[in-house]
Scaffold this motif. Structure first.
Motif, PDB file in Angstrom:
ATOM      1  N   LYS A  79       4.598 -18.380  11.181  1.00 36.82           N
ATOM      2  CA  LYS A  79       5.300 -18.792   9.973  1.00 36.82           C
ATOM      3  C   LYS A  79       4.705 -20.049   9.349  1.00 36.82           C
ATOM      4  O   LYS A  79       4.930 -20.321   8.171  1.00 36.82           O
ATOM      5  CB  LYS A  79       6.780 -19.010  10.266  1.00 36.82           C
ATOM      6  N   VAL A 117       4.900 -10.318   5.754  1.00 40.32           N
ATOM      7  CA  VAL A 117       6.104 -10.067   6.554  1.00 40.32           C
ATOM      8  C   VAL A 117       5.732  -9.829   8.013  1.00 40.32           C
ATOM      9  O   VAL A 117       6.448 -10.247   8.926  1.00 40.32           O
ATOM     10  CB  VAL A 117       6.885  -8.865   5.984  1.00 40.32           C
ATOM     11  N   ASN A 118       4.604  -9.148   8.253  1.00 46.07           N
ATOM     12  CA  ASN A 118       4.153  -8.941   9.634  1.00 46.07           C
ATOM     13  C   ASN A 118       3.826 -10.253  10.323  1.00 46.07           C
ATOM     14  O   ASN A 118       3.918 -10.365  11.550  1.00 46.07           O
ATOM     15  CB  ASN A 118       2.917  -8.039   9.652  1.00 46.07           C
ATOM     16  N   SER A 120       5.402 -13.206   9.548  1.00 44.50           N
ATOM     17  CA  SER A 120       6.637 -13.964   9.749  1.00 44.50           C
ATOM     18  C   SER A 120       7.782 -13.302   9.006  1.00 44.50           C
ATOM     19  O   SER A 120       7.636 -12.912   7.845  1.00 44.50           O
ATOM     20  CB  SER A 120       6.479 -15.408   9.254  1.00 44.50           C
ATOM     21  N   SER A 121       8.915 -13.176   9.664  1.00 38.14           N
ATOM     22  CA  SER A 121      10.080 -12.564   9.023  1.00 38.14           C
ATOM     23  C   SER A 121      10.586 -13.395   7.846  1.00 38.14           C
ATOM     24  O   SER A 121      11.271 -12.868   6.965  1.00 38.14           O
ATOM     25  CB  SER A 121      11.204 -12.381  10.049  1.00 38.14           C
ATOM     26  N   THR A 122      10.259 -14.675   7.806  1.00 43.12           N
ATOM     27  CA  THR A 122      10.653 -15.508   6.669  1.00 43.12           C
ATOM     28  C   THR A 122      10.066 -14.972   5.370  1.00 43.12           C
ATOM     29  O   THR A 122      10.638 -15.174   4.293  1.00 43.12           O
ATOM     30  CB  THR A 122      10.189 -16.966   6.897  1.00 43.12           C
ATOM     31  N   SER A 123       8.951 -14.259   5.456  1.00 43.19           N
ATOM     32  CA  SER A 123       8.311 -13.714   4.263  1.00 43.19           C
ATOM     33  C   SER A 123       9.126 -12.603   3.614  1.00 43.19           C
ATOM     34  O   SER A 123       8.839 -12.219   2.483  1.00 43.19           O
ATOM     35  CB  SER A 123       6.907 -13.191   4.597  1.00 43.19           C
ATOM     36  N   VAL A 124      10.131 -12.081   4.312  1.00 43.20           N
ATOM     37  CA  VAL A 124      11.026 -11.106   3.687  1.00 43.20           C
ATOM     38  C   VAL A 124      11.673 -11.718   2.448  1.00 43.20           C
ATOM     39  O   VAL A 124      11.939 -11.027   1.458  1.00 43.20           O
ATOM     40  CB  VAL A 124      12.098 -10.636   4.696  1.00 43.20           C
ATOM     41  N   GLY A 163      14.105  -6.051   4.246  1.00 40.49           N
ATOM     42  CA  GLY A 163      15.029  -7.162   4.440  1.00 40.49           C
ATOM     43  C   GLY A 163      16.469  -6.697   4.556  1.00 40.49           C
ATOM     44  O   GLY A 163      17.239  -7.191   5.389  1.00 40.49           O
ATOM     45  N   VAL A 166      16.918  -5.135   7.999  1.00 45.19           N
ATOM     46  CA  VAL A 166      17.037  -6.168   9.036  1.00 45.19           C
ATOM     47  C   VAL A 166      18.424  -6.796   8.994  1.00 45.19           C
ATOM     48  O   VAL A 166      19.053  -7.041  10.028  1.00 45.19           O
ATOM     49  CB  VAL A 166      15.941  -7.238   8.859  1.00 45.19           C
TER      50      VAL A 166
END
Length: 410
Positions: A79, A117-118, A120-124, A163, A166
């Motif tokens: 991230k 996104v792969n 870091s999930s923050t990129s969602v 997103g 998730v």
């Protein structure tokens, strides 16, 4: 990505996590910023890249959320690459698509967001936000650019659907309450203090992005520069958005949302635009002197990240539990069931052919595995976890708990 590559290659996860991956991210940092600066400033991109390097080397703080601190100290965390690698890349891909809309560039835009996104999930949240803001920055209030903007927004559908999925999974497992109700929900002021620091650096950073918006530079790109900064103020640097995202998406996004505004890149873009504004060598030298003076003030007005004691070969950033976990894995087989203190058990899954774990982390057991194990089994697992971590549990029987442990099949 790292987990899959580790499984396929046989390389230990720690080697990828702490040694190989940070080196690759550092390389991509150079490439990403260079490509976008070259696109927007031409032959003056080297000036902008130099400024980006200096800012990331010195932009420290007592905490760790500033761009420099997070990049250098946490390069092993995927991230940490969002603000300094993926945001510039997504800006570049969106500008390329907006200037010459075509299906192949649209597809690259989709792939770029999926790749972010792969990492870091923050990129969602951050990836669609960056693409949407960049598309809006290039909108000219006419039908052709409106069609381009709408087509570009369609590229965000995959990430947005992901997103939502998730979120639904987190809701089903009880984890959504955890991420939406953190200890503190900050707002714009708190978020800016976290990522920019306080004092002179805070104001110099804003001076830099204002300069990025108004300096003539290459006249063909001033629309993009001014549009990007204007949209950033409308959608991120305002009193409401960070707080709303923190409240309804995840509490710790009140400062991460500012990763959608790559301040080091924008300030480097401003420096390159300043040099491009001058018509001759003498005036360029004067502009260079101004840039060096401002960088010196910036460096001296706060903590410096890249000090001499940080210039060393990379190494594992792990606690002593990692080495105990390594011994346990070496002396067990994958079919074994292990009960260990959390400061050890959290590292066991990072090894190949690791044994089964009764509990890796209590956090996972309570918030993410409630839809896997029945409540009674979770309660028993938690009691055993508390026992090895030195926490007393009511009505705890060692004999009964060991029998329960031996009865488990997974």
């Amino acid at each position: 990505i790292r987990d899959r590559f580790s499984s396929l290659s046989g390389i230990e996860a720690a080697d990828l996590f702490y040694l190989l991956f940070p080196a690759l991210l550092a390389m991509f940092l150079v490439i990403a910023n260079w490509v976008v600066l070259k696109k927007l400033t031409g032959e003056h991109a080297v000036i902008g890249l130099f400024v980006v390097f200096v800012l990331l080397a010195v932009w420290g703080t007592a905490g760790y959320h500033t761009y420099g601190s997070y990049t250098h100290n946490y390069m092993f965390l995927s991230k940490s690459s969002i603000a300094v690698v993926w945001t510039p890349i997504l800006i570049f891909l969106t500008v390329e698509f907006s200037e010459a809309p075509h299906w192949d560039k649209w597809l690259l835009l989709v792939i770029g967001q999926a790749a972010a996104v792969n990492m870091s999930s923050t990129s969602v949240i951050i990836a669609p936000l960056v693409v949407g803001m960049t598309l809006l920055a290039g909108w000219r209030f006419d039908w052709p650019t409106t069609k381009t903007m709408l087509a570009g927004l369609l590229s965000t559908v995959y990430v947005l659907v992901l997103g939502l999925w998730v979120t639904s999974e987190a809701t089903a497992s009880g984890g959504l309450e955890l991420i939406t109700h953190g200890p503190v929900i900050g707002g714009t002021t708190d978020g800016l203090k976290d990522v920019l620091g306080e004092g002179p650096r805070h104001y110099l950073a804003f001076l830099g992005i204002f300069a990025c918006a108004i300096l003539p530079g290459m006249r063909s790109t001033i629309r993009w520069r001014s549009g990007l900064i204007l949209v950033a103020f409308l959608f991120i640097i305002n009193p409401w958005v960070p707080g709303l995202i923190a409240k309804h998406v995840a509490w710790n996004l009140y400062w991460r949302v500012f990763w959608a505004i790559p301040f080091p890149f924008y300030i480097g873009l401003a420096a390159a635009s300043l040099i491009a504004t001058f018509p001759n060598i003498r005036s360029m030298l004067c502009g260079s002197a101004v840039i060096l003076a401002l960088l010196t003030i910036f460096t001296l007005s706060g903590d410096v990240v890249l000090s001499m004691n940080r210039l060393r070969w990379p190494k594992y950033k792990v606690g002593p539990g990692y080495y105990y976990a390594k011994v346990m894995v070496e002396r067990s087989i994958p079919e074994d069931l292990v009960l260990a203190p959390e400061w050890v058990s959290q590292y066991i899954p990072t090894f190949h052919h690791a044994p089964r774990l009764l509990v890796a982390r209590e956090h996972y057991l309570i918030h993410w595995q409630s839809n896997i194990f029945p409540p009674e089994e979770i309660r028993k697992r938690q009691k055993l976890h508390n026992f090895v971590n030195g926490i007393e549990s009511k009505n705890f029987s060692v004999k009964t708990s060991i029998k329960f442990m031996l009865s488990l099949r997974f």
